[in-house]
Motif scaffolding. Structure first.
Motif, PDB file in Angstrom:
ATOM      1  N   UNK A  62       0.852  -1.180   0.000  1.00 20.49           N
ATOM      2  CA  UNK A  62       0.000   0.000   0.000  1.00 20.49           C
ATOM      3  C   UNK A  62       0.889   1.232   0.000  1.00 20.49           C
ATOM      4  N   UNK A  63       0.404   2.295  -0.617  1.00 20.68           N
ATOM      5  CA  UNK A  63       1.188   3.529  -0.612  1.00 20.68           C
ATOM      6  C   UNK A  63       1.203   4.161   0.771  1.00 20.68           C
ATOM      7  N   UNK A  64       0.189   3.908   1.546  1.00 23.80           N
ATOM      8  CA  UNK A  64       0.126   4.427   2.906  1.00 23.80           C
ATOM      9  C   UNK A  64      -0.142   3.277   3.875  1.00 23.80           C
ATOM     10  N   UNK A  65       0.889   2.565   4.289  1.00 27.94           N
ATOM     11  CA  UNK A  65       0.689   1.460   5.230  1.00 27.94           C
ATOM     12  C   UNK A  65       0.519   1.979   6.657  1.00 27.94           C
ATOM     13  N   UNK A  66      -0.699   2.315   7.005  1.00 28.55           N
ATOM     14  CA  UNK A  66      -0.993   2.858   8.330  1.00 28.55           C
ATOM     15  C   UNK A  66      -1.730   1.805   9.133  1.00 28.55           C
ATOM     16  N   UNK A  67      -1.292   1.649  10.367  1.00 25.11           N
ATOM     17  CA  UNK A  67      -1.887   0.680  11.272  1.00 25.11           C
ATOM     18  C   UNK A  67      -2.209   1.384  12.587  1.00 25.11           C
ATOM     19  N   UNK A  68      -3.229   0.937  13.273  1.00 28.00           N
ATOM     20  CA  UNK A  68      -3.608   1.577  14.538  1.00 28.00           C
ATOM     21  C   UNK A  68      -2.587   1.326  15.643  1.00 28.00           C
ATOM     22  N   UNK A  69      -1.707   0.357  15.473  1.00 23.53           N
ATOM     23  CA  UNK A  69      -0.702   0.036  16.489  1.00 23.53           C
ATOM     24  C   UNK A  69       0.593   0.814  16.307  1.00 23.53           C
ATOM     25  N   UNK A  70       0.656   1.688  15.309  1.00 24.52           N
ATOM     26  CA  UNK A  70       1.876   2.433  15.036  1.00 24.52           C
ATOM     27  C   UNK A  70       2.102   3.531  16.058  1.00 24.52           C
ATOM     28  N   UNK A  71       3.376   3.790  16.299  1.00 24.58           N
ATOM     29  CA  UNK A  71       3.719   4.937  17.130  1.00 24.58           C
ATOM     30  C   UNK A  71       3.724   6.186  16.250  1.00 24.58           C
ATOM     31  N   UNK A  72       3.839   7.334  16.876  1.00 23.05           N
ATOM     32  CA  UNK A  72       3.837   8.587  16.128  1.00 23.05           C
ATOM     33  C   UNK A  72       5.026   8.670  15.178  1.00 23.05           C
ATOM     34  N   UNK A  73       6.181   8.233  15.630  1.00 19.40           N
ATOM     35  CA  UNK A  73       7.365   8.286  14.769  1.00 19.40           C
ATOM     36  C   UNK A  73       7.217   7.336  13.577  1.00 19.40           C
ATOM     37  N   UNK A  74       6.636   6.173  13.776  1.00 17.98           N
ATOM     38  CA  UNK A  74       6.419   5.256  12.667  1.00 17.98           C
ATOM     39  C   UNK A  74       5.419   5.828  11.667  1.00 17.98           C
ATOM     40  N   UNK A  75       4.412   6.502  12.175  1.00 18.50           N
ATOM     41  CA  UNK A  75       3.419   7.126  11.306  1.00 18.50           C
ATOM     42  C   UNK A  75       4.055   8.211  10.438  1.00 18.50           C
ATOM     43  N   UNK A  76       4.860   9.077  11.067  1.00 11.90           N
ATOM     44  CA  UNK A  76       5.534  10.130  10.301  1.00 11.90           C
ATOM     45  C   UNK A  76       6.548   9.550   9.335  1.00 11.90           C
ATOM     46  N   UNK A  77       7.215   8.468   9.722  1.00 13.39           N
ATOM     47  CA  UNK A  77       8.175   7.812   8.844  1.00 13.39           C
ATOM     48  C   UNK A  77       7.494   7.282   7.589  1.00 13.39           C
ATOM     49  N   UNK A  78       6.243   6.870   7.703  1.00 10.33           N
ATOM     50  CA  UNK A  78       5.485   6.397   6.549  1.00 10.33           C
ATOM     51  C   UNK A  78       4.810   7.522   5.783  1.00 10.33           C
ATOM     52  N   UNK A  79       4.439   8.597   6.460  1.00 12.95           N
ATOM     53  CA  UNK A  79       3.718   9.686   5.811  1.00 12.95           C
ATOM     54  C   UNK A  79       4.619  10.662   5.058  1.00 12.95           C
ATOM     55  N   UNK A  80       5.777  10.971   5.603  1.00 12.28           N
ATOM     56  CA  UNK A  80       6.640  11.980   4.991  1.00 12.28           C
ATOM     57  C   UNK A  80       7.070  11.660   3.557  1.00 12.28           C
ATOM     58  N   UNK A  81       7.479  10.433   3.246  1.00 14.58           N
ATOM     59  CA  UNK A  81       7.824  10.158   1.839  1.00 14.58           C
ATOM     60  C   UNK A  81       6.632  10.304   0.897  1.00 14.58           C
ATOM     61  N   UNK A  82       5.454   9.921   1.365  1.00 10.28           N
ATOM     62  CA  UNK A  82       4.257  10.042   0.527  1.00 10.28           C
ATOM     63  C   UNK A  82       3.940  11.498   0.262  1.00 10.28           C
ATOM     64  N   UNK A  83       3.949  12.306   1.297  1.00 10.59           N
ATOM     65  CA  UNK A  83       3.649  13.734   1.145  1.00 10.59           C
ATOM     66  C   UNK A  83       4.688  14.423   0.269  1.00 10.59           C
ATOM     67  N   UNK A  84       5.958  14.139   0.519  1.00  9.93           N
ATOM     68  CA  UNK A  84       7.025  14.756  -0.272  1.00  9.93           C
ATOM     69  C   UNK A  84       6.944  14.328  -1.738  1.00  9.93           C
ATOM     70  N   UNK A  85       6.657  13.068  -1.992  1.00  7.03           N
ATOM     71  CA  UNK A  85       6.555  12.588  -3.370  1.00  7.03           C
ATOM     72  C   UNK A  85       5.355  13.198  -4.085  1.00  7.03           C
ATOM     73  N   UNK A  86       4.224  13.281  -3.408  1.00  3.94           N
ATOM     74  CA  UNK A  86       3.045  13.891  -4.027  1.00  3.94           C
ATOM     75  C   UNK A  86       3.277  15.367  -4.341  1.00  3.94           C
ATOM     76  N   UNK A  87       3.900  16.081  -3.420  1.00  5.54           N
ATOM     77  CA  UNK A  87       4.203  17.485  -3.678  1.00  5.54           C
ATOM     78  C   UNK A  87       5.184  17.634  -4.837  1.00  5.54           C
ATOM     79  N   UNK A  88       6.161  16.748  -4.914  1.00  5.36           N
ATOM     80  CA  UNK A  88       7.126  16.799  -6.004  1.00  5.36           C
ATOM     81  C   UNK A  88       6.460  16.512  -7.344  1.00  5.36           C
ATOM     82  N   UNK A  89       5.570  15.547  -7.374  1.00  4.19           N
ATOM     83  CA  UNK A  89       4.833  15.255  -8.613  1.00  4.19           C
ATOM     84  C   UNK A  89       4.026  16.469  -9.035  1.00  4.19           C
ATOM     85  N   UNK A  90       3.321  17.074  -8.098  1.00  4.24           N
ATOM     86  CA  UNK A  90       2.501  18.242  -8.412  1.00  4.24           C
ATOM     87  C   UNK A  90       3.363  19.400  -8.901  1.00  4.24           C
TER      88      UNK A  90
END
Length: 107
Positions: A62-90
């Motif tokens: 999945x492009x956004x592998x988010x789980x309810x058991x994730x810590x905040x740092x794990x969530x940001x580690x998964x979200x930042x590349x997605x956000x940066x890549x989407x902004x770069x594409x745009x």
């Protein structure tokens, strides 16, 4: 039927990658149309976004592998590349479309 759909998917992917590589060529080869901070951000993240997308496509995750058991740092580690890549594409696609539009108007 699946053979036609696989061929269509392949053609779509090739067209999308060709457009993205063309926008990268415009991004690195010519003066940017967008503000310089957006161009600089895009020039830094663009190669990383290509590698990140290839890894995601190859692993078929999945492009956004988010789980309810994730810590905040794990969530940001998964979200930042997605956000940066989407902004770069745009930003890179917008820059290339504005570049083409500028060339057509000044032609």
């Amino acid at each position: 039927m699946s053979r036609k759909s696989k061929g269509l998917i392949l053609i779509q992917r090739v067209l999308i990658w060709a457009l993205y590589f063309f926008s990268g060529f415009v991004l690195y080869s010519y003066k940017g149309i967008l503000p310089s901070i957006l161009i600089t951000f895009s020039r830094i993240i663009y190669p990383l976004s290509i590698f990140w997308l290839q890894i995601r496509i190859k692993k078929r995750n999945n492009f956004l592998p988010i789980d309810s058991k994730m810590t905040t740092s794990q969530l940001w580690f998964n979200l930042l590349p997605v956000i940066a890549s989407l902004l770069t594409v745009i930003f890179s696609l917008t820059n290339s479309f504005l570049y083409i539009l500028e060339k057509l108007v000044n032609f």
